[in-house]
Design a protein around this motif. Sequence first.
Motif, short mmCIF file in Angstrom:
data_model
loop_
_atom_site.label_atom_id
_atom_site.label_comp_id
_atom_site.label_asym_id
_atom_site.label_seq_id
_atom_site.Cartn_x
_atom_site.Cartn_y
_atom_site.Cartn_z
N ASP A 131 0.94 -1.33 0.11
CA ASP A 131 0.08 0.01 0.11
C ASP A 131 1.30 1.49 -0.05
O ASP A 131 1.12 2.44 -0.66
N ALA A 132 1.50 1.32 0.69
CA ALA A 132 3.25 2.11 1.07
C ALA A 132 3.48 2.44 -0.55
O ALA A 132 3.52 3.83 -0.88
N ARG A 242 -12.66 3.05 -9.58
CA ARG A 242 -13.63 3.13 -8.02
C ARG A 242 -13.91 1.47 -7.92
O ARG A 242 -13.84 1.18 -6.71
N LEU A 243 -13.17 0.17 -8.63
CA LEU A 243 -12.57 -1.31 -8.34
C LEU A 243 -12.13 -1.58 -7.45
O LEU A 243 -12.02 -2.30 -6.62
N SER A 244 -10.32 -0.38 -7.41
CA SER A 244 -9.64 -0.64 -6.30
C SER A 244 -10.01 0.26 -5.20
O SER A 244 -9.63 -1.07 -4.04
N LEU A 245 -11.24 0.53 -4.71
CA LEU A 245 -11.28 0.75 -3.56
C LEU A 245 -12.10 -0.15 -2.95
O LEU A 245 -12.42 -0.01 -1.57
N THR A 246 -12.76 -1.61 -3.16
CA THR A 246 -13.20 -2.81 -2.54
C THR A 246 -12.43 -3.48 -3.11
O THR A 246 -12.89 -4.76 -2.69
N PRO A 248 -9.09 -6.78 -3.26
CA PRO A 248 -8.90 -6.89 -1.83
C PRO A 248 -7.26 -6.47 -1.72
O PRO A 248 -6.92 -5.54 -3.09
N LYS A 249 -6.21 -7.25 -0.84
CA LYS A 249 -5.08 -6.32 -0.59
C LYS A 249 -4.26 -6.76 -1.72
O LYS A 249 -5.08 -8.22 -2.75
N TYR A 250 -3.56 -5.92 -2.50
CA TYR A 250 -2.53 -7.07 -3.58
C TYR A 250 -3.15 -5.86 -4.62
O TYR A 250 -2.38 -5.16 -5.98
N TYR A 251 -3.95 -6.22 -5.13
CA TYR A 251 -4.99 -6.39 -6.31
C TYR A 251 -5.86 -4.77 -6.49
O TYR A 251 -5.87 -3.58 -7.30
#
Length: 283
Positions: A131-132, A242-246, A248-251
């Motif tokens: 994330d960072a 918008r898809l990235s907001l929901t 999973p991690k990494y995706y």
Amino acid sequence: MLEKHPRNWLTWYDTTERKWHSLRAAKLTSNLVIVAFVGGIIISLLSYYGLLNYPVRRFYAVELAFSVLLISEITSLIFTLSHSVADSVGKQFEVVSLILLRESFKELGHLPLELAWDTAILLELLPILTDALGAVAVFLIIGLFYRIQQHTRITSSVEEQQDFVRLKKLVASVLLVAFLATGLYSLADFVYYGQYHSLLGRFYTILIFTDILILIISLRYSTLYLHLFRYSSFALATVIIRLSLTAPKYYNVLLSVSAGLFVLLVAYGYNRLNRPATGLLKS
């Protein structure tokens, strides 16, 4: 064309935007962030000493402060829309980079203060690092996006350009009201029913339709393929965000960075293929 005399909504919009960009508003935003941060620390301490019925993450104060900053950035994004669609896209990615940083702090809040450095802990650190690093990648991409951006008008006259700006201000006004209404609805849901719905997710869903509406409006002034492709690409980038907001991690990082690279490539291609207009008015 729209009336040349500004209507009430246009006067209201210009006044609101001017006040938002004032020094007084900046100080108020800073004070709200401080209040949120201190309030978050107090809530965390109450939870730590068992004075609350629900647990609170260690970095809850940072998350709360970031949430206030995100609301401020979204408001700035809405006002940017009336001046430059391209710059509003850049603002979207600024918000995404802050979201990724906030997610890193969220993940840190789940870890104990004293780490046992084993394989399990290292695996738990991966989402924090991705994330960072994703936030840094988006930060660099948008920096390049702003640097190569060329604001060329799609209209054929100054009158048409002013007409286009007025229409964008009307759309931005509706978007601002929708954002405030969505925020109040989410707050009411949380207070009365204890249900939390992502304000950012709802806003970006509305923003998708807003970008498409801007695309449709732009057809009034130009049907040139380059302009059509550019605006359509910006709308698609909003869908990916918008898809990235929901996701999973990494995706979530993969989608955010991919969307950033996508708009950067579109901007580069547009600048190379489009012959700049004489007056570099923002479109």
